[in-house]
Design a protein around this motif. Structure first.
Motif, PDB file in Angstrom:
ATOM      1  N   VAL A 203      -5.894  -9.111  -1.151  1.00  0.00           N
ATOM      2  CA  VAL A 203      -7.049  -8.952  -0.264  1.00  0.00           C
ATOM      3  C   VAL A 203      -6.666  -8.938   1.212  1.00  0.00           C
ATOM      4  CG1 VAL A 203      -8.628  -9.988  -1.938  1.00  0.00           C
ATOM      5  CG2 VAL A 203      -7.525 -11.452  -0.218  1.00  0.00           C
ATOM      6  N   THR A 204      -5.478  -9.455   1.551  1.00  0.00           N
ATOM      7  CA  THR A 204      -5.079  -9.465   2.961  1.00  0.00           C
ATOM      8  C   THR A 204      -4.141  -8.322   3.322  1.00  0.00           C
ATOM      9  OG1 THR A 204      -3.236 -10.994   2.504  1.00  0.00           O
ATOM     10  CG2 THR A 204      -5.355 -11.967   3.181  1.00  0.00           C
ATOM     11  N   GLN A 205      -3.280  -7.893   2.392  1.00  0.00           N
ATOM     12  CA  GLN A 205      -2.274  -6.888   2.713  1.00  0.00           C
ATOM     13  C   GLN A 205      -2.588  -5.507   2.129  1.00  0.00           C
ATOM     14  OE1 GLN A 205       0.133  -7.861   4.863  1.00  0.00           O
ATOM     15  NE2 GLN A 205      -0.944  -9.828   4.802  1.00  0.00           N
ATOM     16  N   VAL A 206      -3.174  -5.454   0.949  1.00  0.00           N
ATOM     17  CA  VAL A 206      -3.462  -4.178   0.305  1.00  0.00           C
ATOM     18  C   VAL A 206      -4.899  -3.743   0.564  1.00  0.00           C
ATOM     19  CG1 VAL A 206      -3.496  -2.922  -1.892  1.00  0.00           C
ATOM     20  CG2 VAL A 206      -1.753  -4.675  -1.476  1.00  0.00           C
ATOM     21  N   GLY A 207      -5.826  -4.638   0.299  1.00  0.00           N
ATOM     22  CA  GLY A 207      -7.242  -4.326   0.487  1.00  0.00           C
ATOM     23  C   GLY A 207      -7.797  -3.494  -0.652  1.00  0.00           C
ATOM     24  N   TRP A 208      -9.089  -3.250  -0.603  1.00  0.00           N
ATOM     25  CA  TRP A 208      -9.731  -2.433  -1.627  1.00  0.00           C
ATOM     26  C   TRP A 208     -10.640  -1.429  -0.935  1.00  0.00           C
ATOM     27  CZ3 TRP A 208     -10.979  -7.276  -0.187  1.00  0.00           C
ATOM     28  CH2 TRP A 208     -12.309  -7.539   0.187  1.00  0.00           C
ATOM     29  N   SER A 209     -10.880  -0.326  -1.620  1.00  0.00           N
ATOM     30  CA  SER A 209     -11.658   0.765  -1.040  1.00  0.00           C
ATOM     31  C   SER A 209     -12.944   0.972  -1.819  1.00  0.00           C
ATOM     32  CB  SER A 209     -10.849   2.068  -1.043  1.00  0.00           C
ATOM     33  OG  SER A 209      -9.664   1.932  -0.289  1.00  0.00           O
ATOM     34  N   ILE A 210     -13.979   1.371  -1.104  1.00  0.00           N
ATOM     35  CA  ILE A 210     -15.255   1.743  -1.713  1.00  0.00           C
ATOM     36  C   ILE A 210     -15.413   3.236  -1.508  1.00  0.00           C
ATOM     37  CG2 ILE A 210     -17.747   1.423  -1.695  1.00  0.00           C
ATOM     38  CD1 ILE A 210     -17.306  -1.372  -0.614  1.00  0.00           C
ATOM     39  N   GLY A 211     -15.332   3.992  -2.591  1.00  0.00           N
ATOM     40  CA  GLY A 211     -15.370   5.442  -2.475  1.00  0.00           C
ATOM     41  C   GLY A 211     -14.109   5.957  -1.794  1.00  0.00           C
ATOM     42  N   ASP A 212     -14.321   6.813  -0.801  1.00  0.00           N
ATOM     43  CA  ASP A 212     -13.203   7.382  -0.058  1.00  0.00           C
ATOM     44  C   ASP A 212     -12.978   6.681   1.275  1.00  0.00           C
ATOM     45  OD1 ASP A 212     -12.783   9.300  -2.040  1.00  0.00           O
ATOM     46  OD2 ASP A 212     -14.297  10.638  -1.179  1.00  0.00           O
ATOM     47  N   GLY A 213     -13.607   5.517   1.448  1.00  0.00           N
ATOM     48  CA  GLY A 213     -13.497   4.806   2.717  1.00  0.00           C
ATOM     49  C   GLY A 213     -12.140   4.163   2.914  1.00  0.00           C
ATOM     50  N   GLU A 214     -11.933   3.655   4.102  1.00  0.00           N
ATOM     51  CA  GLU A 214     -10.691   2.964   4.422  1.00  0.00           C
ATOM     52  C   GLU A 214     -10.635   1.622   3.685  1.00  0.00           C
ATOM     53  OE1 GLU A 214      -8.080   3.914   6.321  1.00  0.00           O
ATOM     54  OE2 GLU A 214      -9.050   5.883   6.354  1.00  0.00           O
ATOM     55  N   PRO A 215      -9.437   1.141   3.373  1.00  0.00           N
ATOM     56  CA  PRO A 215      -9.316  -0.154   2.678  1.00  0.00           C
ATOM     57  C   PRO A 215      -9.942  -1.299   3.479  1.00  0.00           C
ATOM     58  CG  PRO A 215      -7.248   1.040   2.600  1.00  0.00           C
ATOM     59  CD  PRO A 215      -8.141   1.798   3.552  1.00  0.00           C
ATOM     60  N   ILE A 216     -10.598  -2.195   2.763  1.00  0.00           N
ATOM     61  CA  ILE A 216     -11.218  -3.374   3.365  1.00  0.00           C
ATOM     62  C   ILE A 216     -10.323  -4.573   3.102  1.00  0.00           C
ATOM     63  CG2 ILE A 216     -13.260  -4.860   3.363  1.00  0.00           C
ATOM     64  CD1 ILE A 216     -14.824  -2.467   2.228  1.00  0.00           C
TER      65      ILE A 216
END
Length: 205
Positions: free
Chosen positions: A51-64
């Motif tokens: 959650v801090t280094q990779v993140g996750w994406s919703i659709g085609d958005g940038e990683p959160i």
């Protein structure tokens, strides 16, 4: 080394490993503290990195991503919850043992209940490594697969470790699974309450 042997054995040859668990003379403290604190680090640390280094994406958005401080707090709470969950599950297994006709001594039943709780949750702990890559589908598939194998381990190990017939072991195992589900729901409710108190995740761009 014993930790790795048990973790490897329960995943590759559970029938033989359950016999080893049954014959083990370790105390409750040795069983719990030699396994759970280390296994619980897997999902906690993997989740922190994800959650801090990779993140996750919703659709085609940038990683959160989560902020480091927020992730530390949430992962620390997760770690404590995992320790408590395994301990409570082991205590419930021990508490229900007399109901299902386990005739071993109190010390032996306490060891067996804790050992069962540790072993059947091992696949879930190991599946936590997939949290390195936060993905709803990947993480869900990993946890569902691990959960199914944990349920298999409960039904497989109960008659061996508790030394009871298969009919009683089936009912005993079903009760343990019910307790596990209740603990999971309780953890989810607790998470919602904690977030409602303002100790929720803090997102960064």
């Amino acid at each position: 080394m014993a930790l790795l042997q048990h973790a490897f054995g329960i995943m590759t040859n559970p029938a033989a490993e359950w016999i080893s668990v049954r014959d083990d003379k370790s105390s409750f403290k040795q069983v719990f503290f030699s396994h759970v604190p280390f296994l619980a680090l897997i999902p906690s640390l993997a989740g922190f990195y994800g959650v801090t280094q990779v993140g996750w994406s919703i659709g085609d958005g940038e990683p959160i991503h989560l902020s480091v401080n927020s992730a530390i707090s949430l992962c620390a709470l997760t770690y404590v919850a995992l320790l408590a969950g395994v301990f409570i599950l082991g205590e419930f297994i021990n508490w229900m043992s007399r109901t299902y006709g386990v005739t071993d001594t109190e010390e032996r039943r306490h060891h067996a209940g804790t050992a069962l709780a540790v072993c059947v949750t091992t696949p879930l702990f190991l599946a936590g490594i997939f949290l390195l890559k936060p993905s709803m589908w990947l993480n869900s598939l990993a946890m569902i697969t691990a959960g199914a194998y944990s349920i298999y381990l409960i039904f497989e190990g109960m008659p061996i470790v508790m030394n009871i017939d298969k009919n009683r072991a089936f009912m005993y195992s079903s009760s343990v699974i019910t307790v596990g589900l209740v603990l999971m729901v309780t953890a989810m409710i607790g998470t919602v309450l904690i977030w409602g108190m303002g100790i929720g995740p803090v997102y960064i761009d």
